[in-house]
Motif scaffolding. Structure first.
Motif, PDB file in Angstrom:
ATOM      1  N   PRO A   1      35.659  35.252  17.519  1.00 51.94           N
ATOM      2  CA  PRO A   1      36.544  36.161  18.161  1.00 51.94           C
ATOM      3  C   PRO A   1      35.727  37.284  18.565  1.00 51.94           C
ATOM      4  O   PRO A   1      36.036  37.914  19.538  1.00 51.94           O
ATOM      5  CB  PRO A   1      37.737  36.480  17.205  1.00 51.94           C
ATOM      6  N   ALA A   2      34.904  37.848  17.925  1.00 50.42           N
ATOM      7  CA  ALA A   2      34.202  39.105  18.023  1.00 50.42           C
ATOM      8  C   ALA A   2      33.310  38.893  19.091  1.00 50.42           C
ATOM      9  O   ALA A   2      33.089  39.808  20.002  1.00 50.42           O
ATOM     10  CB  ALA A   2      33.310  39.676  16.830  1.00 50.42           C
ATOM     11  N   ILE A   3      32.658  37.692  19.323  1.00 53.57           N
ATOM     12  CA  ILE A   3      31.737  37.340  20.405  1.00 53.57           C
ATOM     13  C   ILE A   3      32.675  37.370  21.829  1.00 53.57           C
ATOM     14  O   ILE A   3      32.141  37.763  22.579  1.00 53.57           O
ATOM     15  CB  ILE A   3      30.997  36.060  20.066  1.00 53.57           C
ATOM     16  N   VAL A   4      33.853  36.608  21.660  1.00 54.83           N
ATOM     17  CA  VAL A   4      34.670  36.477  22.794  1.00 54.83           C
ATOM     18  C   VAL A   4      34.742  38.085  23.257  1.00 54.83           C
ATOM     19  O   VAL A   4      34.879  38.093  24.476  1.00 54.83           O
ATOM     20  CB  VAL A   4      35.777  35.604  22.291  1.00 54.83           C
ATOM     21  N   LYS A   5      35.495  38.637  22.333  1.00 54.60           N
ATOM     22  CA  LYS A   5      35.849  40.122  22.602  1.00 54.60           C
ATOM     23  C   LYS A   5      34.456  40.767  23.475  1.00 54.60           C
ATOM     24  O   LYS A   5      34.960  41.512  24.367  1.00 54.60           O
ATOM     25  CB  LYS A   5      36.208  40.870  21.263  1.00 54.60           C
ATOM     26  N   LYS A   6      33.474  40.579  22.793  1.00 59.29           N
ATOM     27  CA  LYS A   6      32.148  41.403  23.443  1.00 59.29           C
ATOM     28  C   LYS A   6      31.973  41.079  25.024  1.00 59.29           C
ATOM     29  O   LYS A   6      31.742  41.687  25.808  1.00 59.29           O
ATOM     30  CB  LYS A   6      30.953  41.302  22.691  1.00 59.29           C
ATOM     31  N   LEU A   7      32.084  39.489  25.099  1.00 53.46           N
ATOM     32  CA  LEU A   7      32.030  38.805  26.256  1.00 53.46           C
ATOM     33  C   LEU A   7      32.921  39.118  27.349  1.00 53.46           C
ATOM     34  O   LEU A   7      32.723  39.597  28.477  1.00 53.46           O
ATOM     35  CB  LEU A   7      31.759  37.258  26.139  1.00 53.46           C
ATOM     36  N   ASN A   8      34.120  39.112  26.985  1.00 62.03           N
ATOM     37  CA  ASN A   8      35.296  39.568  27.557  1.00 62.03           C
ATOM     38  C   ASN A   8      35.101  40.915  28.381  1.00 62.03           C
ATOM     39  O   ASN A   8      35.659  41.231  29.422  1.00 62.03           O
ATOM     40  CB  ASN A   8      36.649  39.356  27.231  1.00 62.03           C
ATOM     41  N   ALA A   9      34.835  41.778  27.408  1.00 57.86           N
ATOM     42  CA  ALA A   9      34.557  43.417  27.756  1.00 57.86           C
ATOM     43  C   ALA A   9      33.376  43.298  28.814  1.00 57.86           C
ATOM     44  O   ALA A   9      33.651  44.224  29.698  1.00 57.86           O
ATOM     45  CB  ALA A   9      34.377  44.228  26.436  1.00 57.86           C
ATOM     46  N   ALA A  10      32.487  42.522  28.502  1.00 55.58           N
ATOM     47  CA  ALA A  10      31.224  42.631  29.425  1.00 55.58           C
ATOM     48  C   ALA A  10      31.549  42.255  30.785  1.00 55.58           C
ATOM     49  O   ALA A  10      31.436  42.711  31.857  1.00 55.58           O
ATOM     50  CB  ALA A  10      30.183  41.837  28.988  1.00 55.58           C
ATOM     51  N   VAL A  11      32.215  41.028  30.958  1.00 56.73           N
ATOM     52  CA  VAL A  11      32.670  40.537  32.290  1.00 56.73           C
ATOM     53  C   VAL A  11      33.764  41.518  32.787  1.00 56.73           C
ATOM     54  O   VAL A  11      33.601  41.804  34.212  1.00 56.73           O
ATOM     55  CB  VAL A  11      33.349  39.191  31.955  1.00 56.73           C
ATOM     56  N   ALA A  12      34.596  42.153  32.034  1.00 57.40           N
ATOM     57  CA  ALA A  12      35.367  43.264  32.688  1.00 57.40           C
ATOM     58  C   ALA A  12      34.745  44.304  33.432  1.00 57.40           C
ATOM     59  O   ALA A  12      35.004  44.765  34.535  1.00 57.40           O
ATOM     60  CB  ALA A  12      36.440  43.809  31.729  1.00 57.40           C
ATOM     61  N   LYS A  13      33.631  44.743  32.984  1.00 56.46           N
ATOM     62  CA  LYS A  13      32.788  45.871  33.316  1.00 56.46           C
ATOM     63  C   LYS A  13      32.199  45.293  34.555  1.00 56.46           C
ATOM     64  O   LYS A  13      31.911  46.122  35.465  1.00 56.46           O
ATOM     65  CB  LYS A  13      31.704  46.435  32.473  1.00 56.46           C
ATOM     66  N   VAL A  14      31.734  44.236  34.385  1.00 53.58           N
ATOM     67  CA  VAL A  14      30.964  43.693  35.679  1.00 53.58           C
ATOM     68  C   VAL A  14      31.637  43.603  36.834  1.00 53.58           C
ATOM     69  O   VAL A  14      31.237  43.800  37.864  1.00 53.58           O
ATOM     70  CB  VAL A  14      30.412  42.164  35.223  1.00 53.58           C
ATOM     71  N   ALA A  15      33.086  43.041  36.590  1.00 54.75           N
ATOM     72  CA  ALA A  15      33.944  42.692  37.527  1.00 54.75           C
ATOM     73  C   ALA A  15      34.238  43.864  38.344  1.00 54.75           C
ATOM     74  O   ALA A  15      34.630  44.076  39.602  1.00 54.75           O
ATOM     75  CB  ALA A  15      35.268  42.052  37.231  1.00 54.75           C
ATOM     76  N   ALA A  16      34.204  45.239  37.577  1.00 56.99           N
ATOM     77  CA  ALA A  16      34.577  46.509  38.038  1.00 56.99           C
ATOM     78  C   ALA A  16      33.575  47.221  38.742  1.00 56.99           C
ATOM     79  O   ALA A  16      33.663  48.337  39.375  1.00 56.99           O
ATOM     80  CB  ALA A  16      35.334  47.395  36.896  1.00 56.99           C
ATOM     81  N   ASP A  17      32.296  46.843  38.632  1.00 53.93           N
ATOM     82  CA  ASP A  17      31.215  47.602  39.001  1.00 53.93           C
ATOM     83  C   ASP A  17      31.117  47.105  40.669  1.00 53.93           C
ATOM     84  O   ASP A  17      31.126  46.185  41.270  1.00 53.93           O
ATOM     85  CB  ASP A  17      30.022  46.623  38.711  1.00 53.93           C
ATOM     86  N   PRO A  18      30.940  48.342  41.362  1.00 48.13           N
ATOM     87  CA  PRO A  18      31.124  48.231  42.928  1.00 48.13           C
ATOM     88  C   PRO A  18      29.943  47.226  43.536  1.00 48.13           C
ATOM     89  O   PRO A  18      30.178  46.616  44.626  1.00 48.13           O
ATOM     90  CB  PRO A  18      30.756  49.842  43.290  1.00 48.13           C
ATOM     91  N   LYS A  19      28.762  47.326  42.904  1.00 47.68           N
ATOM     92  CA  LYS A  19      27.501  46.513  43.084  1.00 47.68           C
ATOM     93  C   LYS A  19      27.938  44.933  43.312  1.00 47.68           C
ATOM     94  O   LYS A  19      27.779  44.095  44.091  1.00 47.68           O
ATOM     95  CB  LYS A  19      26.402  46.836  42.505  1.00 47.68           C
ATOM     96  N   PHE A  20      28.419  44.618  42.035  1.00 45.85           N
ATOM     97  CA  PHE A  20      28.732  43.132  41.669  1.00 45.85           C
ATOM     98  C   PHE A  20      29.991  42.791  42.701  1.00 45.85           C
ATOM     99  O   PHE A  20      29.946  41.842  43.484  1.00 45.85           O
ATOM    100  CB  PHE A  20      29.155  42.895  40.176  1.00 45.85           C
ATOM    101  N   LYS A  21      30.919  43.901  42.838  1.00 44.54           N
ATOM    102  CA  LYS A  21      31.985  43.425  43.879  1.00 44.54           C
ATOM    103  C   LYS A  21      31.735  43.077  45.302  1.00 44.54           C
ATOM    104  O   LYS A  21      31.961  42.264  45.994  1.00 44.54           O
ATOM    105  CB  LYS A  21      33.017  44.645  43.712  1.00 44.54           C
ATOM    106  N   ALA A  22      30.732  44.142  45.762  1.00 43.53           N
ATOM    107  CA  ALA A  22      30.061  43.800  47.132  1.00 43.53           C
ATOM    108  C   ALA A  22      29.488  42.432  47.037  1.00 43.53           C
ATOM    109  O   ALA A  22      29.400  41.893  48.261  1.00 43.53           O
ATOM    110  CB  ALA A  22      29.118  45.058  47.521  1.00 43.53           C
ATOM    111  N   THR A  23      28.520  42.043  46.199  1.00 43.24           N
ATOM    112  CA  THR A  23      27.850  40.816  45.927  1.00 43.24           C
ATOM    113  C   THR A  23      28.816  39.428  46.121  1.00 43.24           C
ATOM    114  O   THR A  23      28.669  38.757  47.009  1.00 43.24           O
ATOM    115  CB  THR A  23      26.943  40.767  44.762  1.00 43.24           C
ATOM    116  N   LEU A  24      29.926  39.942  45.402  1.00 42.41           N
ATOM    117  CA  LEU A  24      30.817  38.631  45.514  1.00 42.41           C
ATOM    118  C   LEU A  24      31.596  38.486  46.801  1.00 42.41           C
ATOM    119  O   LEU A  24      31.776  37.602  47.362  1.00 42.41           O
ATOM    120  CB  LEU A  24      31.999  38.791  44.615  1.00 42.41           C
TER     121      LEU A  24
END
Length: 334
Positions: free
Chosen positions: A276-299
């Motif tokens: 669960p600690a790994i899941v939490k860390k990965l989930n938080a990383a994805v949330a930060k990635v999805a909120a990043d303007p550069k990543f949003k523009a790429t998608l």
């Protein structure tokens, strides 16, 4: 001759030693996972993609892997394992060690559609995986080859109704997002298509362009260059609304087919039992990635909308889609 008395056995003592040994073994086995959770990740992560290179799933997975690598401070290596509509990749990840170093960029089709098709699956979507987060949703365009005598979606439907199985549809395999689009189209329009599976969406598009198959469902980056050059014809976007990446293409909803919605919804999963600690860390990383303007523009450039979620939301989506496709592809409907 004097015989020494036999020493009585002590079964309760043996059982106690056995129990202690089992407990010690279990404790030792748990140590590596605790260490991994604390310092995770301390080596490259493999991100398995269930389809071949060049398709929308592969493109979004690579963009996600690159962004996650920056967030986590470790390399994320994309590994394509195409075949059997994504089942080969899913089975591989199911059997991987649940240490967070083997993940899968999984689609709804692989997890929720494949179990209801004739293709054998070696996994249980509810039991064999750990859900981490959704990443993105990509509406698909309905495109036909330039030689198909249909300039509109209604015209294509009439053509298919007149000649059942005469219109061939290329997909990335049974269960893939284009396959889902084909099945939904058949159900909504009461038509029958000839299914032609390939290893990736990119391969199916190439075969529509060359005239080997008549049509497919795919994302804007894969088809719009061919639409612009006149080699393909975009009849509709299978979505409630038009796309900014193809504003001239009408939506299926405005053409009178609001239930004809199709696309690729994908996210991160790992083997069952992931810490669960790994899941939490990965989930938080994805949330930060999805909120990043550069990543949003790429998608968005790929016709994809970022869609991070909680693990529970991702799991519920798969559960709901499982029920939906069980009804659509159940006995007598395949």
């Amino acid at each position: 001759m004097q015989v020494s008395p036999t020493r009585p056995t002590r079964p309760h003592r043996r059982r106690s030693l056995s129990s202690m040994a089992s407990l010690a073994a279990a404790t030792l086995l748990s140590i590596p996972f605790t260490a991994h959770a604390t310092g995770y990740p301390d080596k490259p992560i493999t991100l398995v993609v269930p389809f071949g290179a060049g398709g929308i799933t592969d493109l979004i997975a690579r963009a996600t892997g690159k962004a996650l690598s920056e967030q986590l401070g470790q390399s994320v290596v994309v590994e394509n394992r195409p075949g059997a509509g994504g089942n080969i990749a899913a089975d591989f990840v199911r059997r991987a060690r649940p240490d967070g170093y083997t993940l899968m960029f999984a689609t709804v089709g692989v997890l929720a559609v494949n179990p209801h098709t004739d293709v054998k699956v070696n996994f249980d979507s509810a039991k064999d995986f750990t859900y981490i987060s959704l990443v993105g949703s990509t509406p698909f365009l309905v495109v036909v080859g330039a030689d198909v005598p249909a300039n509109t979606l209604p015209a294509l439907i009439k053509l298919a109704q007149r000649k059942p199985d005469a219109i061939s549809v290329g997909t990335a395999g049974v269960g893939s997002a284009p396959y889902q689009g084909m099945r939904i189209f058949q159900d909504v329009a009461k038509v029958e298509f000839l299914h032609v599976p390939f290893k990736s969406g990119a391969e199916s598009v190439t075969n529509v362009v060359s005239g080997q198959v008549n049509m497919t469902f795919e994302a804007t980056p894969q088809v719009m260059p061919f639409v612009t050059s006149g080699k393909l014809r975009a009849l509709a976007v299978a979505s409630p609304h038009r796309l900014s990446t193809a504003p001239q293409v009408p939506s299926t909803a405005e053409l009178g087919f609001p239930s004809l919605v199709s696309g690729s919804v994908a996210g991160l999963i790992g083997p069952a039992g992931l810490d669960p600690a790994i899941v939490k860390k990965l989930n938080a990383a994805v949330a930060k990635v999805a909120a990043d303007p550069k990543f949003k523009a790429t998608l968005i450039a790929q016709g994809t909308e970022p869609a991070a979620s909680s693990p529970e939301q991702f799991r519920k989506l798969i559960s709901d889609e499982n029920q939906r496709w069980s009804a659509l592809l159940g006995a007598g409907n395949k």
